[in-house]
Motif scaffolding. Structure first.
Motif, PDB file in Angstrom:
ATOM      1  N   PRO A 336       0.803  -1.222   0.000  1.00 17.42           N
ATOM      2  CA  PRO A 336       0.000   0.000   0.000  1.00 17.42           C
ATOM      3  C   PRO A 336       0.835   1.270   0.000  1.00 17.42           C
ATOM      4  CG  PRO A 336       0.094  -0.913   2.200  1.00 17.42           C
ATOM      5  CD  PRO A 336       0.831  -1.859   1.314  1.00 17.42           C
ATOM      6  N   TRP A 337       2.142   1.143  -0.099  1.00 15.90           N
ATOM      7  CA  TRP A 337       3.051   2.304  -0.064  1.00 15.90           C
ATOM      8  C   TRP A 337       3.570   2.517  -1.476  1.00 15.90           C
ATOM      9  CZ3 TRP A 337       8.380   2.248   2.901  1.00 15.90           C
ATOM     10  CH2 TRP A 337       8.973   3.516   2.777  1.00 15.90           C
ATOM     11  N   PRO A 338       3.189   3.602  -2.148  1.00 23.22           N
ATOM     12  CA  PRO A 338       3.618   3.821  -3.534  1.00 23.22           C
ATOM     13  C   PRO A 338       5.139   3.897  -3.644  1.00 23.22           C
ATOM     14  CG  PRO A 338       1.833   5.314  -2.939  1.00 23.22           C
ATOM     15  CD  PRO A 338       2.278   4.664  -1.693  1.00 23.22           C
ATOM     16  N   GLY A 343       9.688  -4.413  -8.892  1.00 24.36           N
ATOM     17  CA  GLY A 343      10.080  -5.673  -9.505  1.00 24.36           C
ATOM     18  C   GLY A 343      11.040  -5.431 -10.669  1.00 24.36           C
ATOM     19  N   LEU A 344      12.170  -6.133 -10.687  1.00 22.67           N
ATOM     20  CA  LEU A 344      13.204  -5.943 -11.714  1.00 22.67           C
ATOM     21  C   LEU A 344      13.273  -7.171 -12.601  1.00 22.67           C
ATOM     22  CD1 LEU A 344      16.070  -4.406  -9.524  1.00 22.67           C
ATOM     23  CD2 LEU A 344      14.333  -3.191 -10.865  1.00 22.67           C
ATOM     24  N   ASP A 345      13.496  -6.930 -13.903  1.00 23.58           N
ATOM     25  CA  ASP A 345      13.632  -8.041 -14.839  1.00 23.58           C
ATOM     26  C   ASP A 345      14.372  -7.556 -16.084  1.00 23.58           C
ATOM     27  OD1 ASP A 345      13.523 -10.539 -15.843  1.00 23.58           O
ATOM     28  OD2 ASP A 345      11.355 -10.571 -16.220  1.00 23.58           O
ATOM     29  N   ILE A 346      14.904  -8.543 -16.872  1.00 23.67           N
ATOM     30  CA  ILE A 346      15.668  -8.237 -18.097  1.00 23.67           C
ATOM     31  C   ILE A 346      14.974  -8.912 -19.268  1.00 23.67           C
ATOM     32  CG2 ILE A 346      17.873  -8.518 -19.286  1.00 23.67           C
ATOM     33  CD1 ILE A 346      19.232  -8.497 -16.591  1.00 23.67           C
ATOM     34  N   LEU A 347      14.754  -8.152 -20.328  1.00 23.69           N
ATOM     35  CA  LEU A 347      14.163  -8.671 -21.549  1.00 23.69           C
ATOM     36  C   LEU A 347      15.226  -8.670 -22.655  1.00 23.69           C
ATOM     37  CD1 LEU A 347      10.701  -6.843 -21.567  1.00 23.69           C
ATOM     38  CD2 LEU A 347      11.246  -9.078 -20.620  1.00 23.69           C
ATOM     39  N   GLY A 348      15.192  -9.686 -23.487  1.00 22.86           N
ATOM     40  CA  GLY A 348      16.160  -9.753 -24.603  1.00 22.86           C
ATOM     41  C   GLY A 348      16.834 -11.113 -24.684  1.00 22.86           C
ATOM     42  N   PRO A 349      17.792 -11.258 -25.583  1.00 18.26           N
ATOM     43  CA  PRO A 349      18.336 -10.188 -26.466  1.00 18.26           C
ATOM     44  C   PRO A 349      17.428  -9.891 -27.660  1.00 18.26           C
ATOM     45  CG  PRO A 349      19.467 -12.249 -26.871  1.00 18.26           C
ATOM     46  CD  PRO A 349      18.522 -12.532 -25.754  1.00 18.26           C
ATOM     47  N   PHE A 350      17.390  -8.608 -28.026  1.00 14.86           N
ATOM     48  CA  PHE A 350      16.679  -8.127 -29.189  1.00 14.86           C
ATOM     49  C   PHE A 350      17.684  -7.855 -30.312  1.00 14.86           C
ATOM     50  CE2 PHE A 350      14.085  -6.840 -25.535  1.00 14.86           C
ATOM     51  CZ  PHE A 350      12.875  -7.431 -25.877  1.00 14.86           C
ATOM     52  N   GLY A 363      11.964  -1.933 -14.588  1.00 18.25           N
ATOM     53  CA  GLY A 363      11.537  -1.895 -13.190  1.00 18.25           C
ATOM     54  C   GLY A 363      10.073  -1.440 -13.116  1.00 18.25           C
ATOM     55  N   ILE A 364       9.213  -2.203 -12.387  1.00 26.52           N
ATOM     56  CA  ILE A 364       7.765  -1.914 -12.282  1.00 26.52           C
ATOM     57  C   ILE A 364       7.397  -1.786 -10.802  1.00 26.52           C
ATOM     58  CG2 ILE A 364       5.444  -2.706 -12.828  1.00 26.52           C
ATOM     59  CD1 ILE A 364       6.586  -4.274 -15.146  1.00 26.52           C
ATOM     60  N   ASP A 365       6.706  -0.661 -10.462  1.00 29.37           N
ATOM     61  CA  ASP A 365       6.231  -0.459  -9.096  1.00 29.37           C
ATOM     62  C   ASP A 365       5.001  -1.342  -8.856  1.00 29.37           C
ATOM     63  OD1 ASP A 365       5.943   0.768  -6.505  1.00 29.37           O
ATOM     64  OD2 ASP A 365       4.268   1.896  -7.360  1.00 29.37           O
ATOM     65  N   TYR A 366       4.956  -2.027  -7.711  1.00 30.26           N
ATOM     66  CA  TYR A 366       3.874  -2.958  -7.429  1.00 30.26           C
ATOM     67  C   TYR A 366       2.548  -2.239  -7.144  1.00 30.26           C
ATOM     68  CZ  TYR A 366       6.450  -7.355  -7.384  1.00 30.26           C
ATOM     69  OH  TYR A 366       7.150  -8.474  -7.764  1.00 30.26           O
ATOM     70  N   LYS A 369       1.934   0.556 -10.558  1.00 32.22           N
ATOM     71  CA  LYS A 369       2.222  -0.060 -11.858  1.00 32.22           C
ATOM     72  C   LYS A 369       3.043   0.866 -12.774  1.00 32.22           C
ATOM     73  CE  LYS A 369      -0.306  -3.359 -10.302  1.00 32.22           C
ATOM     74  NZ  LYS A 369       0.358  -4.510  -9.636  1.00 32.22           N
ATOM     75  N   TRP A 370       3.813   1.739 -12.143  1.00 31.88           N
ATOM     76  CA  TRP A 370       4.671   2.645 -12.916  1.00 31.88           C
ATOM     77  C   TRP A 370       5.856   1.855 -13.489  1.00 31.88           C
ATOM     78  CZ3 TRP A 370       4.101   7.672 -14.336  1.00 31.88           C
ATOM     79  CH2 TRP A 370       5.228   8.317 -14.885  1.00 31.88           C
TER      80      TRP A 370
END
Length: 426
Positions: A336-338, A343-350, A363-366, A369-370
């Motif tokens: 409940p705390w913005p 959450g961290l993650d890596i996408l690729g390789p592109f 990085g996505i805020d829980y 959802k930023w």
């Protein structure tokens, strides 16, 4: 019967009836008997008499009584009674007679001339006929008792054709000898006039104590309660109220007219009329209390009572909008705390882009959802530390927790040491 010869006495009687009185006539009138003087006195005061046409009717729909009263001033009073007990036609005629006598007595009439189309009733009251039935004797005794309250009383028989107005009220017919009024008093009579009431009816004309009484006593008589705390409260509240000359309490409004303070026993009636009356729209509790204020009413707990009244309205509950969504358990938020948990993650390789960049660190805020993202050529732990400092710490402050898929970039000793220095749970 065959008529006899016309004598000269007829002409003498005609002249004596229509000729104007002279001095000699006045001297002759002094020789009249006591009975003739009484008749002359009554005829002189004929304009002070009440007139009443009565009638009772019995049909398949029930028993009805019609009354037409004519006051000495020429005011016509019409009334229709519906009998709620079993009775014969003669009893209905007696009920009409007793009701007419009672009404004239209550209105202060002392001389009455009543007309009825029932030969039986007229004959029994005038003494020409004998009442043998026990119930008829009770009605006759009641009529004789009411007759003693009048100085002059006369009951005359008229044909049915001469009593059409009262007959039309008794049968509630659509036609009458003269136009019926727009409003006719129709009442229910549940017991005969000869039957005495079992108890005494008591009508309360004074309302009980309420919150307005101390304010009225202070504004009218400058009287305060013995309790000092309550007296101070009344003195402070009194500045917002005003008492009229007829002892009605009003509250001063901020931007409108004075609001009439309502007794607690009358609040439900006002809410009922505003909510579901002739102009009611079944509004909500807040709108209902606001509408009462706009119409000039006020009491201390009006908002609470309006909310409770709306909840008790059957139509509002029956035809309220239905929620078709199925019920389910609530899903608690993980954070409940913005911007406190990312959450961290890596996408690729592109495919390679400018600068040999082929990976995407996200990085996505829980809570909000930023999303924060950056394209990288390499995905080492050094690049992960720069991403956290540049895109999270410097923008949103030091987070509380960082979650990842346990990749080597986020699980190395260097990255864990970096998080511990900043107080971040990894």
């Amino acid at each position: 019967m065959p008529r006899t010869a016309v004598k000269s006495q007829v002409l003498a009687d005609l002249v004596a009836e229509f000729a104007e009185p002279t001095l000699e006539g006045k001297e002759v009138s002094g020789l009249l008997g006591a009975d003739e003087k009484l008749v002359s006195t009554i005829s002189q005061h004929e304009h002070t008499w009440w007139k009443a046409h009565i009638d009772g009717a019995a049909n398949q729909r029930g028993l009805w009584v019609g009354l037409v009263l004519l006051s000495p001033e020429g005011i016509t009073i019409e009334k229709s009674l519906r009998l709620g007990f079993s009775a014969t036609n003669n009893k209905a005629e007696y009920e009409a007679l007793l009701e007419g006598m009672s009404m004239i007595r209550k209105m202060g009439g002392k001389s009455v001339n009543m007309f009825s189309d029932s030969r039986l009733i007229v004959g029994q009251v005038n003494g020409d006929l004998e009442a043998k039935d026990e119930r008829m004797q009770e009605y006759l005794v009641r009529a004789k008792h009411l007759q003693t309250h009048f100085h002059h009383f006369r009951l005359t028989h008229v044909p049915r054709s001469g009593n059409t107005h009262a007959d039309s009220l008794a049968t509630l017919a659509t036609s009458s000898a003269q136009p019926l009024p727009r409003v006719i008093l129709v009442e229910d009579l549940f017991r005969p006039k000869t039957e005495k009431a079992n108890g005494i009816w008591v009508h309360s004309v004074r309302a009980g104590p309420s919150w307005m009484d101390p304010l009225v006593m202070f504004l009218k008589h400058d009287t305060l309660p013995d309790d000092k705390v309550e007296a101070d409260k009344i003195r402070r509240k009194a500045t917002r109220f005003w008492l009229s000359e007829d002892s009605k309490l009003y509250r001063r409004s901020f931007s409108g007219p004075y609001l009439l303070c309502v007794h607690p026993e009358a609040t439900e009636l006002i809410l009922e009329e505003l909510h579901e009356g002739i102009c009611g729209s079944h509004t909500g509790g807040r709108s209902l209390s606001h509408r009462a204020i706009t119409l000039g009413y006020w009491w201390s707990s009006m908002h609470k009572e309006a909310l409770e009244y709306v909840k008790k309205c059957d139509q509002c509950q029956r035809y309220a909008p239905s929620i078709h969504q199925p019920g389910g358990e609530l899903n608690p938020l993980s954070s409940p705390w913005p911007f406190a948990q990312w959450g961290l993650d890596i996408l690729g390789p592109f495919p390679k882009a400018a600068g040999n960049k082929k990976f995407l660190l996200i990085g996505i805020d829980y809570f909000t959802k930023w999303v924060e993202a950056e394209a990288l050529a390499n995905i080492r732990d050094v690049d992960a530390k720069k991403f956290v400092w540049k895109n999270i710490v410097t923008k949103f402050g030091t987070p509380h927790t960082l979650k990842s898929d346990n990749g080597l970039q986020f699980d190395s000793k260097s990255f864990r040491r970096y998080c511990n220095e900043l107080g971040i749970i990894n």
